[in-house]
Design an enzyme around this catalytic site. Structure first.
Site, PDB file in Angstrom:
ATOM      1  N   CYS A  42       0.840  -1.194   0.000  1.00  0.00           N
ATOM      2  CA  CYS A  42       0.000   0.000   0.000  1.00  0.00           C
ATOM      3  C   CYS A  42       0.880   1.250   0.000  1.00  0.00           C
ATOM      4  CB  CYS A  42      -0.916  -0.011   1.217  1.00  0.00           C
ATOM      5  SG  CYS A  42      -2.089   1.355   1.265  1.00  0.00           S
ATOM      6  N   GLY A  66       2.090  10.888   7.288  1.00  0.00           N
ATOM      7  CA  GLY A  66       2.181  10.792   8.745  1.00  0.00           C
ATOM      8  C   GLY A  66       3.011   9.624   9.237  1.00  0.00           C
ATOM      9  N   CYS A 140      -6.297  -2.817   7.398  1.00  0.00           N
ATOM     10  CA  CYS A 140      -7.500  -1.982   7.264  1.00  0.00           C
ATOM     11  C   CYS A 140      -8.644  -2.706   6.583  1.00  0.00           C
ATOM     12  CB  CYS A 140      -7.165  -0.687   6.533  1.00  0.00           C
ATOM     13  SG  CYS A 140      -6.677  -0.908   4.805  1.00  0.00           S
TER      14      CYS A 140
END
Length: 299
Positions: A42, A66, A140
């Site tokens: 990803c 982040g 996720c």
């Protein structure tokens, strides 16, 4: 948050790319007997490559994420260096090993010099609604952690039971389907013996699960080898090697390279699960890494 900062906000539909580059390879890898890390793919294909392309379309020079890692430019070496985060408990340099010099020149990692507590305090001080957002823990697209169930639904196939064998090939039990197991696993094997048994390997062609009393090895191969700087290629000295996310770092060396392949040898035995990444470090700096391969996997 964008409204509070008065900055433009774009929604990018990456559903098809995510399915093609992350979800499908994850399932195929599991069905092939590996234990993949989809977060790495990803990062490679969506959070980095796709965002870089979008930034170029919008005439934006840099992309910030982040991730808890650091990028610095070393004037003496005249190159960018990828370093571990200051907060070692949150360090994500492992999943960014594929970065090269061109990517690092475009990437900003503003959280790498902060602890998670400092990040939350900064967000709270600006009254951002996400200041107390819980950390993500699982993959996720498999939020319940039931990887086998997700793979069954996605592939529309049921796992096939097979033999559990020891390293000599003797049948000692039955498994529920190879997708339920990973190298190094001890619990849930359903076999009774005088010594502890661990998953040492999978044989998808024969649908067999191989167990032993020690799943570790000191030699293994990685594929898809890449370096953060080409000056690291051909490194023969001893380095730090991490074979799973936030796992222990062992000392070892790259014994030989063959194009995008490398044979790795460690001083201490380590669990090297095919499909996971082996990431190379010199101190806190990421050299690069690759995917641990079941082919050419040697003990």
């Amino acid at each position: 948050v964008a409204n509070q900062l008065a900055v433009d906000f774009y929604v990018l539909n990456m559903l098809t790319l995510f399915e093609q580059r992350v979800v499908r390879p994850f399932v195929d890898s599991y069905l092939g007997g590996e234990t993949p890390n989809p977060c790495i793919e990803c990062n490679r294909h969506l959070k980095l490559a796709a965002l870089f392309r979008k930034a170029e379309e919008l005439a934006i020079d840099r992309v910030a994420t982040g991730h808890y890692a650091r990028i610095i430019y070393d004037d003496e070496c005249r190159r960018y260096r990828l370093l571990r985060a200051v907060d070692r408990q949150k360090d994500q340099s492992y999943v960014l090993y594929m970065l090269d010099q061109l990517a690092m020149a475009k990437l900003l990692l503003p959280l790498g010099g902060l602890t998670k507590e400092q990040t939350r305090a900064a967000a709270a001080g600006r009254r951002f609604a996400v200041a107390d957002k819980p950390d993500s823990q699982d993959i996720c697209f498999v939020p319940d952690g039931d990887y086998a169930g997700f793979i069954r639904r996605y592939s529309q196939s049921e796992p096939v039971a097979g033999d559990i064998v020891d390293e000599a090939g003797r049948i000692i039990g039955r498994h529920r389907g190879l997708i339920h197991y990973t190298v190094g696993q001890r619990r849930g094997l359903g076999i009774v013996g005088k010594t502890r048994a661990y998953v040492a390997g999978k044989d998808p062609s024969a649908n067999r699960l191989v167990v032993s009393n020690d799943p570790r090895c000191r030699r293994f191969w990685v594929r898809g080898l890449s370096y953060t700087d080409e000056s690291f290629r051909g490194q023969t000295g001893y380095i730090g090697i991490e074979t799973r996310y936030r796992g222990p770092v062992v000392t070892g060396r790259i014994k030989q390279e063959d194009g995008s392949w490398a044979e790795v040898e460690t001083e201490q035995p380590v669990v090297a699960a095919p499909g996971q990444a082996a990431v190379f470090y010199i101190g806190d700096e990421v050299m690069g890494g690759g995917v641990i391969s079941g082919d050419r996997h040697k003990k």
